[in-house]
Structures are given as structure tokens and as C-alpha cells.
Design a protein around this motif. Sequence first.
Motif, mmCIF file in Angstrom:
data_model
loop_
_atom_site.group_PDB
_atom_site.id
_atom_site.type_symbol
_atom_site.label_atom_id
_atom_site.label_comp_id
_atom_site.label_asym_id
_atom_site.label_seq_id
_atom_site.Cartn_x
_atom_site.Cartn_y
_atom_site.Cartn_z
ATOM 1 N N ASN A 23 37.734 59.032 32.790
ATOM 2 C CA ASN A 23 38.074 58.444 34.090
ATOM 3 C C ASN A 23 38.447 59.650 34.918
ATOM 4 O O ASN A 23 39.354 60.945 34.273
ATOM 5 N N GLY A 24 38.125 60.308 36.209
ATOM 6 C CA GLY A 24 38.796 60.979 37.190
ATOM 7 C C GLY A 24 39.259 60.496 38.302
ATOM 8 O O GLY A 24 38.699 59.638 39.324
ATOM 9 N N TYR A 25 40.591 60.825 38.839
ATOM 10 C CA TYR A 25 40.933 60.797 39.807
ATOM 11 C C TYR A 25 42.170 61.817 41.257
ATOM 12 O O TYR A 25 41.948 62.391 40.318
ATOM 13 N N SER A 26 41.609 61.060 41.980
ATOM 14 C CA SER A 26 42.711 62.227 43.285
ATOM 15 C C SER A 26 44.029 62.615 42.702
ATOM 16 O O SER A 26 44.086 63.820 42.643
ATOM 17 N N PHE A 47 43.783 63.643 35.039
ATOM 18 C CA PHE A 47 42.386 62.471 34.231
ATOM 19 C C PHE A 47 42.935 61.867 33.154
ATOM 20 O O PHE A 47 44.143 62.121 32.850
ATOM 21 N N ASN A 48 41.822 60.919 32.817
ATOM 22 C CA ASN A 48 42.924 60.033 31.864
ATOM 23 C C ASN A 48 41.577 59.340 31.110
ATOM 24 O O ASN A 48 40.355 59.664 30.792
ATOM 25 N N TRP A 49 41.353 58.867 29.486
ATOM 26 C CA TRP A 49 40.596 58.455 28.582
ATOM 27 C C TRP A 49 41.245 57.898 27.839
ATOM 28 O O TRP A 49 42.396 57.478 27.481
ATOM 29 N N THR A 50 40.371 57.081 27.397
ATOM 30 C CA THR A 50 40.282 55.980 26.047
ATOM 31 C C THR A 50 39.730 56.770 24.896
ATOM 32 O O THR A 50 39.079 57.153 24.410
ATOM 33 N N ALA A 51 40.638 56.730 23.733
ATOM 34 C CA ALA A 51 41.163 57.407 22.466
ATOM 35 C C ALA A 51 39.916 57.267 21.832
ATOM 36 O O ALA A 51 39.333 55.554 21.924
ATOM 37 N N ALA A 116 31.741 68.668 26.419
ATOM 38 C CA ALA A 116 32.107 68.531 28.255
ATOM 39 C C ALA A 116 31.769 67.223 29.363
ATOM 40 O O ALA A 116 31.242 66.320 29.423
ATOM 41 N N LYS A 117 33.318 66.885 29.797
ATOM 42 C CA LYS A 117 33.244 65.394 30.112
ATOM 43 C C LYS A 117 33.231 65.451 31.446
ATOM 44 O O LYS A 117 33.025 64.389 32.802
ATOM 45 N N PHE A 118 33.415 66.698 32.761
ATOM 46 C CA PHE A 118 34.270 66.435 33.409
ATOM 47 C C PHE A 118 34.357 67.991 34.826
ATOM 48 O O PHE A 118 34.202 69.329 34.080
ATOM 49 N N ILE A 119 33.378 67.973 35.159
ATOM 50 C CA ILE A 119 32.595 69.387 36.156
ATOM 51 C C ILE A 119 33.751 69.175 37.701
ATOM 52 O O ILE A 119 32.930 68.334 38.409
ATOM 53 N N TYR A 120 34.386 69.786 38.280
ATOM 54 C CA TYR A 120 35.434 69.857 38.797
ATOM 55 C C TYR A 120 35.321 70.629 40.054
ATOM 56 O O TYR A 120 35.821 71.777 39.872
ATOM 57 N N ARG A 121 34.585 70.196 41.297
ATOM 58 C CA ARG A 121 34.838 71.474 42.556
ATOM 59 C C ARG A 121 35.786 71.160 43.369
ATOM 60 O O ARG A 121 36.425 70.214 43.925
#
Length: 397
Positions: A23-26, A47-51, A116-121
Motif C-alpha cells: 500500500n501507498g499513502y500520502s 508505504f507498508n506491506w504485509t510480510a 518492482a512494487k510502486f512507481i511514485y511520480r
Amino acid sequence: TLRTSTDTYKKDVTAPQSITIFNGYSTSAKTAGIYTDTWYSYPKPYFNWTAPYDGSSSVASGVAGYYVYFGPDIAGEPVNYQTTATYEASNLTSGSRYYFRIKTQDNAGNVSSTEAKFIYRYDNVAPNNPDPILGYNTSAKVVQLTTDTWYNYTSPYFEWVAPTDSIGISGYSVYFGIDPAGEPSLSSFPSATTYTASSLSLGKTYYFRIKTKNIAGNVSAVETKFTYKYDRTVPSTPVVTVSPSGWTSNLTPTVEWSGVSDATPGSGISSIEVRSTNTAWANFYSWQAAGSTAESGNISPSAEGIPDGQYYFQVRAKDAAGNAGAAGYSSGSWYKKDTKAPPNPAPVKGHPSSADKLTNLISGSCYSYPSPNFNWTAPYDGSSSVASGVAGYYVNF
């Protein structure tokens, strides 16, 4: 006594599985969720994630930690190790793309392949507001408006071209009202590049103020781009008189007016206009500016070369918004021109006396009558529309 001991050998050679919940958050407060490969203006995305599942505890050692890469290299190698399943970015450069790449390590030292989990612009530069803002009388765009000018259009229409922005514009928020410091709403940024005003109040000045938002959420400072002054109240009707009154041979009649005023608040009188309803006076058959904006005044047009006749003058006032008042006139608004002399009467008849009109005298003959009488028929002076008629006679005997 014989003592023995045992030890357990735990074998795990299988790398952890892929991370499936990410997950991504502001911010770390997780106020707003963010989506991959989308522009944002948050300087510290979180960002956070589940193991991930490493396998049954009887055959797997379990997840120990993670190698993380967050940077501009699409193939960046995760080398920073951490044991927590969260990450907060910082020190970002506006206009850049950041790639979140991760490896998972278990307690046996097995490491998963890079994911590759996320691209943040990231963009934190506010866009410019559009310039210019073009105004028209209506959406049909028949008349282009000039800022800070009085008009009487009830639904002025405005349009603009999207400004250039490095990542693109998402919308605009417009304030159109009488407060010169009015703030556009921040709750909505429609993408339309047009605006139509309505429900305007007479005599008021309206300010078109705009904010622009780009697709990263950056909002420009508010700017006033157009000032629209609205007045739809017509000026008062003037009182009009023309001198000389009645029939005259004067070639410079004076047309006078008084009682001109505009509404308060209003745009103010911008011109006084005069016309004659007789087509024979071509220069004044259409409304002509009198060269004055005064409440009372006069104009003395030259009637040289204008045919004899009757000319009915009207006066009206116009205000700065283009509103024309009713035409003022009265019974005293006539200019009656007659410059043609009447013919002398013919014939003139002579009689011995006023009591004896049966006997006609002959011109040039000698008589002994002491009080001869002479009479005649009034000559024709012309049509009553163009001639004043015979008023009297000058006689010498």
C-alpha cells in the motif's frame, strides 16, 4: 552414569514468496491512499506491506527483513536492509519518478528476487494560471469584452487556453463576485476552460479570480484576470426645448436639454445624443453625439441648406455600459424653418370707400373720393408643412 545430548538441524533453502499486499499513502498518517505511476505532490510518501508467506513453520524459517531501493533508477538494486514492513521516502526532487523495489530475506538467509512494487511520480511546483482570460457578451462570442469596462450583458462568457505545465493541468477553480479578494473554492477544480456568469447585481463590479491545479495536486496562487462592471439601468429621460419657438428663419436653432441623470450606483453618463425625426435633415436623422455629458446643456446645429419644414428634435442620454435612455421631447421640441418670402397679393382692388365696394376704381385714374378703400386676398405662402403662412403686410400709401 551415561549422559547423552541431541541437536536439531533446521534446513530452509527456499526464498520467501512475493509480497502480495502493498500500500501507498500520502504520509505516515495514511490520510490519503496513492496509486502507482501517478503524479503527486506529497514530499514524504509512506508505504507498508504485509510480510509474504515463507512456508509452513515446520519447513520454513520465516521472514527476517527486507532490502529496499527507492530511487530514480528503474533497475535500481535494493541494498538497504530493514526489518520493518514500512518505508517513508524523503528528500525528493520535483519532476522525478521514483521506483520502489524490494527483496525479502528469511531467517535462513534466503533472499527473494527483486520486485518492482510502486512507481511514485513527484512534482511540487505550482502551475501558472491561464493568461489571457478572454471575455465575451455571451457564449455566442459576438462581442469581445475589455477588462475593467462597463457592460450591460447579463451572462458574460469567459474562456481561456490551458497554461503549459511540465506534467499537465487537471482543472481550475473560479471566483466571480464583487469581493476583490474573493477566494476560489478548493473543493472542486473542473477541467472546463470556460465560465459563464449569471444572476448579476446592477451597478456592481465583478472580479474574475482563478486558481489552477496540475495533476500532481499543486495549486497556483489566486490571480484576478478580468474585471467586469455591470449596469443595465437606463439613464433618465431629459426635458427638451428648441428655440426660437414657432416658425422662424433663424438658421442656427438651439436644442436644449435638462434633467439628465444616471442610476446610483451606475456606470455614469457617457454621452448625450440628439436627432431629428424629419428625414430631410440627413445629418440628424440618426442619433448624433452632442459632445457633452452634462445634466443640462444645448447644441446649435446649422440648418444651412436644410429644406424649409418642421423638424422634431429628440434628446437621449447613454451611459458607459451602453444603456440608452428614453428619447426626451415635448411640444416645445419643434424647429420650424421657413426662409422663403411670400408673394405679394394680386390683384389689389380699390373702391370709393369701405362702404362702397361695388364700384371698382381703376389704377392710375383721378378720383375725388377722400377715403378710398383697398382690399386683397392673402397670397399663398406654401403648404402648411413647409411654410409659416402670411402674418401681415407692410403698406405705404
